[in-house]
Design a protein around this motif. Sequence first.
Motif, PDB file in Angstrom:
ATOM      1  N   ASN A  92     -16.389 -55.341   3.352  1.00 37.87           N
ATOM      2  CA  ASN A  92     -15.399 -54.734   2.361  1.00 37.87           C
ATOM      3  C   ASN A  92     -15.998 -53.067   2.380  1.00 37.87           C
ATOM      4  OD1 ASN A  92     -12.964 -56.232   1.415  1.00 37.87           O
ATOM      5  ND2 ASN A  92     -14.663 -57.910   1.144  1.00 37.87           N
ATOM      6  N   TRP A  93     -17.274 -53.119   2.117  1.00 36.54           N
ATOM      7  CA  TRP A  93     -17.666 -51.478   2.129  1.00 36.54           C
ATOM      8  C   TRP A  93     -17.360 -50.970   3.477  1.00 36.54           C
ATOM      9  CZ3 TRP A  93     -21.093 -48.714   4.900  1.00 36.54           C
ATOM     10  CH2 TRP A  93     -21.619 -47.667   4.296  1.00 36.54           C
ATOM     11  N   PHE A 141     -10.232 -54.771   8.412  1.00 35.12           N
ATOM     12  CA  PHE A 141     -11.787 -54.801   8.539  1.00 35.12           C
ATOM     13  C   PHE A 141     -12.325 -55.964   7.410  1.00 35.12           C
ATOM     14  CE2 PHE A 141     -11.256 -50.768  10.491  1.00 35.12           C
ATOM     15  CZ  PHE A 141     -12.150 -50.953  11.518  1.00 35.12           C
ATOM     16  N   GLY A 142     -11.997 -55.764   6.184  1.00 37.38           N
ATOM     17  CA  GLY A 142     -12.651 -56.792   5.147  1.00 37.38           C
ATOM     18  C   GLY A 142     -12.075 -58.150   5.088  1.00 37.38           C
ATOM     19  N   GLN A 143     -10.576 -58.315   5.436  1.00 47.16           N
ATOM     20  CA  GLN A 143     -10.226 -59.716   5.379  1.00 47.16           C
ATOM     21  C   GLN A 143      -9.557 -59.956   6.585  1.00 47.16           C
ATOM     22  OE1 GLN A 143     -10.378 -60.895   2.178  1.00 47.16           O
ATOM     23  NE2 GLN A 143     -11.274 -58.959   1.541  1.00 47.16           N
ATOM     24  N   THR A 310      -3.193 -60.687   8.791  1.00 46.97           N
ATOM     25  CA  THR A 310      -3.946 -59.589   7.930  1.00 46.97           C
ATOM     26  C   THR A 310      -4.331 -58.392   9.131  1.00 46.97           C
ATOM     27  OG1 THR A 310      -4.781 -60.871   5.981  1.00 46.97           O
ATOM     28  CG2 THR A 310      -5.798 -58.598   6.546  1.00 46.97           C
ATOM     29  N   LEU A 311      -4.894 -59.265  10.103  1.00 47.36           N
ATOM     30  CA  LEU A 311      -5.129 -58.594  11.384  1.00 47.36           C
ATOM     31  C   LEU A 311      -3.938 -57.729  12.062  1.00 47.36           C
ATOM     32  CD1 LEU A 311      -8.071 -58.051  13.087  1.00 47.36           C
ATOM     33  CD2 LEU A 311      -7.030 -59.738  14.641  1.00 47.36           C
ATOM     34  N   GLN A 312      -2.783 -58.444  12.126  1.00 46.11           N
ATOM     35  CA  GLN A 312      -1.565 -58.115  12.639  1.00 46.11           C
ATOM     36  C   GLN A 312      -0.996 -56.912  11.743  1.00 46.11           C
ATOM     37  OE1 GLN A 312       0.485 -61.657  12.853  1.00 46.11           O
ATOM     38  NE2 GLN A 312       0.250 -61.814  15.190  1.00 46.11           N
ATOM     39  N   MET A 313      -1.212 -56.949  10.582  1.00 49.21           N
ATOM     40  CA  MET A 313      -0.802 -56.151   9.393  1.00 49.21           C
ATOM     41  C   MET A 313      -1.780 -54.700   9.545  1.00 49.21           C
ATOM     42  SD  MET A 313       0.210 -57.891   5.840  1.00 49.21           S
ATOM     43  CE  MET A 313       0.319 -56.544   5.103  1.00 49.21           C
TER      44      MET A 313
END
Length: 587
Positions: A92-93, A141-143, A310-313
Amino acid sequence: MSKKVTGKAFDPVIFKRLMSFAKDYRLQFFIGTISAILLSLVSVVKPILLQKVVNVYLENKDKEGLMYYALLMVVFLLSEVFLQFIFIYKVNWLGQHIIKDIRIKLQKHMLQFKMTYFDNSSVGKLVTRLVSDTETIAQFFGQGLFMIVSDILKMFVVAIVMLWMNWKMALISFIVLPILIYATKLFQIAIKASFQEVRLQVANLNGFVQERVTGMNIVQLFNREKIEYDNFVSINDKHKKAYIKTVWYYSIFFPIAEILSSIAVGLSVWYGGLDVVSNGSTNAGEIIAFIMMSQMLFRPLRQIADKFNTLQMGMVAGDRVFEVLDTDSKIAKTGDLQATHFKGNISFKDVHFSYIKGEEVLKGINLQVNAGETIAIVGATGAGKSTIINLVNRFYEIDKGEICIDGNNVDAYTLPSLRKQIAVVLQDVFLFSDTIYNNIVLSNNKISLEQVKDAAKEIGIHDFIMSLPNDYNYNVKERGVMLSAGQRQLIAFLRAYVSKPSVLILDEATSSIDSYSEKLIQQATDKITQYQTSIIIAHRLTTVKKADRIIVMDKGNIVEQGSHAELLAKEGYYKNLYDMQFANEVF
């Protein structure tokens, strides 16, 4: 951006471009990756230890061995918690730092766009790209990406351990996997289309709200509250329906995935239990371990579909952001000549210009403005008056011809140095939500407060500013709503005055103000135009009469020019304009 919806979670080209922003954070990327690998290895230790405890220490009632393995499980549990913390924090950073860089790059790119781009673009949609879409990339990246990698590694390690522990029972557990994978594939295709629609409706909603809030005075003046409320309800309803469609797909997929997962556990218990009863090779510890590992195998598979979304979004958002970044709307021809100070000789040579291709606004303008001269440009609305000053500042690029300042084509100058020498006061003044002082100097720390006060005294508006609460530190709020139109105009004029320009341009700067404010501006205009070349889009007769020369425009052409007296002496366009607009003006 392609409108075609496929089951692909990401476009390799967009993925590569997004990953290029991670190059500056290699160490954090490495730590996140290593923690994901270690996390997948540590997570499968618990069922292995549990099998050992059940088969050996519980069966033999070995208290010391049981205590030892219990402590060992606690150690691995704490290790898993620590690795989970490192993993979640680092990814997340990384995501937040990457979107910070993307936002900076996007903002810098947009600041260099020609005005044409902003003329044809929705403010709400651009805000969505800069704020909302970039935040979605952070989730990529984070989720999304790292979580998927972590879950796939975990599933792979768990599957290997299950096959090693009892390959027959493992294969029984894997029977439902093809069905779940196929359901996941269908879910990805459907949900991607839904998310594209959601992003579109979010942009539409942002654009609608931004425009109506900005133009709230028009909404209320023309009693459009009910109409705009109904329009908002309609747009909001479209957004709701788009989002509910995604919820619909979730509500179908997750129960199916849960049922398939439970079936896999049931098959493992059924087969293992029969084998135990039949005195086969299976034991109770393996059955318990398989129940635990089946959950570890199927839960990530259920969640991985959500993470693929999430990757697709993130891919959709990245596509939209890169669409803006790839937009080539910069001023193309820019030289390296630094404009330190202009004498003020400005010439237009056969200048043709059109905002829309094929619809010329200027039709071969030829105009010479001499150094120190004050010219007034008059004409009906749409004649091309404001277009001329936009071209001097290079807000737009001409179609044909040449514009020169001090003998050099404006293309030869660097844009910042060119615009620094030209001060413009527009009819529609824009003030930022900040103090009067900051709105005047626009963060130019070379202009002190004392210099601003001295300039304000020279043009006669110091007393007006001092009458406000906190005087020069008075916050005018968004777009300067705390000031009247005349007061905003005075601030804009002071802003131009303190910049000490070589060329002064007033675009109907006194057309919407009261007589008192106009008098102050006229005094300041008389003062500043004594030393600078000045181009004034004239509205009031007072300004027209004092100009050295009057340029009369009609339908993109210069039809007359001369002094006020010269133009009135002949029957022409200016004489007619004067009779219609100026004859009854008292001054």
